[in-house]
Each structure stands twice: as C-alpha cells, then as structure tokens.
Design a protein around this motif. Sequence first.
Motif: not given
Ligand code: DI6
Length: 403
Positions: A71, A80, A93, A103, A173, A176, A213, A241, A244, A289, A316, A318
């Motif tokens: 993942h 960011r 968040y 995002i 995805l 998202h 998501f 997803h 979460q 995360a 994860d 990202n």
């Molecule tokens: N995976 C994701 O795709 C979203 N949260 C996560 O854990 C958002 C990812 C992001 O903030 O860019």
Amino acid sequence: MDVEQSFVIVGCRLAAMVPEAEPLLPDAAVVVADGRIGWSGRQEDLPEAFAHLERRPVHGRLVTPALIDCHTHLVHGGHRAAEWEARLRGDDYAAIARRGGGILSTVAATRAADEDALVASALRRLDALLADGVATVEVKSGYGLDRETELRMLRAARRLERERTVTVRTTFLGAHAVPPTHAHRPMDYIAEIAVPALRAAHAEGLADAVDGFCEGIAFGPAEIARLFAEARALGLPVKLHAEQLSHTGGARLAAAHGALSADHLEHATEEDAEAMARAGTVAVLLPGAAFTLRETKAPPVEAFRARGVPMAVATDCNPGSSPLASLRLAMTMACTLWGLSAEEALAGATCHAARALGLSDRGAVAPGLRADLAIWDAEEPAELPYRMGQPLLHGRIVGGVPC
Ligand code: DI6
Ligand code: FE
C-alpha cells in the motif's frame, strides 16, 4: 534447469515464512533455479540433484522472502511539510482537508507535474524502499481526480518497473477525494469522472486493482459500491481505505465485495473483523499514518488474530498522512504501537502482503515460488523491526537475479 542461471545459497539462516516450517532454520540452503525457488531446507539435506550447482555462501546471514510493500502512494507531486508543521501546532487533518488543503493540495501539485517529474520524484522514494529489501511494491493513483492525471500517475508507476529491478502493481484510486468541481456531489464525480477514468485505465492495461477512500471527508459506502460494481464488470479486484478516521462501514462493504484487503482499520470493530474473516479479506495495517496523525485508536489486532484475518503491514507512503519510505520502520511501529510480534510483522511485509495484492507466486521461500529474496546482515528476523534506522540489507535476489 538452466545451470547458468541456477545456484544454491548456502550457509544461511532461513526465515521461510511458510506456516509449516520452523520460523528460523539455521544452516539452511536455498536453491534458486531459473528465477524460482527450486528447493529450501537444511543444508545437509540438499538433494543430490542440486549438488552440482554453483554454491554461493552467505556466511550465516539471515535470508527472508524479499519484502512487499502492498500500500503506497509513491507517485505524486510536491510535498506537504508545511501542513505537517501546522498539525504540530494543533491543526487537524480532517479540518485541513475540508478547507481544500490535504489531498487536494497534492492534486494541484500532481496535475502540474509531467510524467518525467512524477517518475523522478517517485524513484527517490522507491530507492529507499528497495534499500529496505523490498522487491514488490503497490502504487496507487488518486492525486489526479481527472482522467488525464490519473492515467499519467499510473503510467509513471508502470515506468518505475522499467527503471529499477522491482515488480510494481498499480491500483486505480480515482475515488480518493471529491474535487471542487463536484463539491457535495460525490456520486456525480464517480459517474462523470472516476468510472470513465477507470475504464480508460483498464483499456490501457494500467490498473491491477481498484481502491477508494471510504471516509467522512471522502466517499461514502454508496459511492464506493458504485465504483466497485464497475471494477467487477471489468474483472478487477478491489481494496479499500476503510475505518481510518471514523467508522463508516467501509470494512464490511469491502468484505461484501470480496475485497483483497481493507486498509487502515483503526476504527474497525469485532464485527468488521468477523466479516473480513468470512470473506478472506486481508487487514492491511498502516501504522505510519496513525503515528503521523497521532491517532490514539488502534486497529482490533486481537480480533483479527482470534479470527485468523491475515494482517499485512505497509508504509502507505504518501505526502499527507504517512511520509514514510521505510517498510522496516512500518514493521517496527506495528510492533511497538499495536502489539504485533516481530514474526507477525515480517509475515505482514511478506506472505500476507502478497495475498493483499492477490499474488500467490511470492511472499515465502518455498519450491515453485518466485526467487525474490532478501539477504540481511542480521542473525534473526526480529532484528528487522528492532534495529530502527540501521541499514541491514546485504543484497536482494529478484526473480532469481542477484542485485
Ligand atoms: N491514505 C490515503 O490515501 C489518505 N489517507 C491515507 O492514509 C490520504 C493521503 C493524503 O493525505 O494525501
Ligand atoms: Fe493510503
């Protein structure tokens, strides 16, 4: 058997990640024959048929299946860091996302990046993963939210496989986040953008699976179900997803669709675990995360264990919630934060991760499987999560080729 491309690794300590096998076999040997595992076991039991092959001693080093990061969001534009700093000062968040940051700010940076730039920045993160013994990595789209950029992300992901010795599995995805053009109209976004983009990705052979998501700040179960119906029509497996930041029913929806995996799951319940067990859906744990967001709720690890739900562990990676490019550190966090054993964490980054990707040809050291191996400067598997930040990789063998 092509003798040129076949050899025997001798003098290793083997963690084969095969349920029936001993967790750690000292004085082991592994036969690599034409890209596959030909045999593995105690060196003194090496069958006569392999005795003539070249022997490559590894001097007591640990050998495991190569790691699998099941993942990631490796392909994206920008970063960011400022948002992360704002969260350190108390920002939230979900609140940032609702203001159009989060995002969506990565969507703007990704739309502005051409394919070469996306590949170049992803390679830096990929190289960090490979240095951790990874040989298979999943990469998602999801920072385009329009057809053109979603496809560009997936093409960039496929290119990674040509730039490095690694298997890349791509996941569409498109669901998202809801872009401003479709604010408060998530189902219209699915119908007008995500579904046509998915069809186009499929037609170009760019999607191995479909993800979404499912979250208060993203899409609800009804929209995800619409997308999953399209995935099914195209014959693509699904994953999600789920649970979460809050409980939305995503895990049960994933299970109802026979999903390969449900991922995150901090807010999942025992009933969710039950549904996943019945469906054979893997629980993908993403502690990077949870750590980054300072999540205090833990996924129901004991319920997964009790019901035999396989637990995978992934980065994860990202730019928002998990700027983490070390699968070994994800394993550490899964142990320290959520109580996985070191052995469970390694299974999570090998055999269970393979299953989360629908790959039955890797993730363990057993005859017939792909010869994807990691050789470590370590004596035992627990060192992989225990020695945080310490480089341990001696070398990888990928598809039978040392690299
Ligand atoms: N995976 C994701 O795709 C979203 N949260 C996560 O854990 C958002 C990812 C992001 O903030 O860019
Ligand atoms: Fe993710």
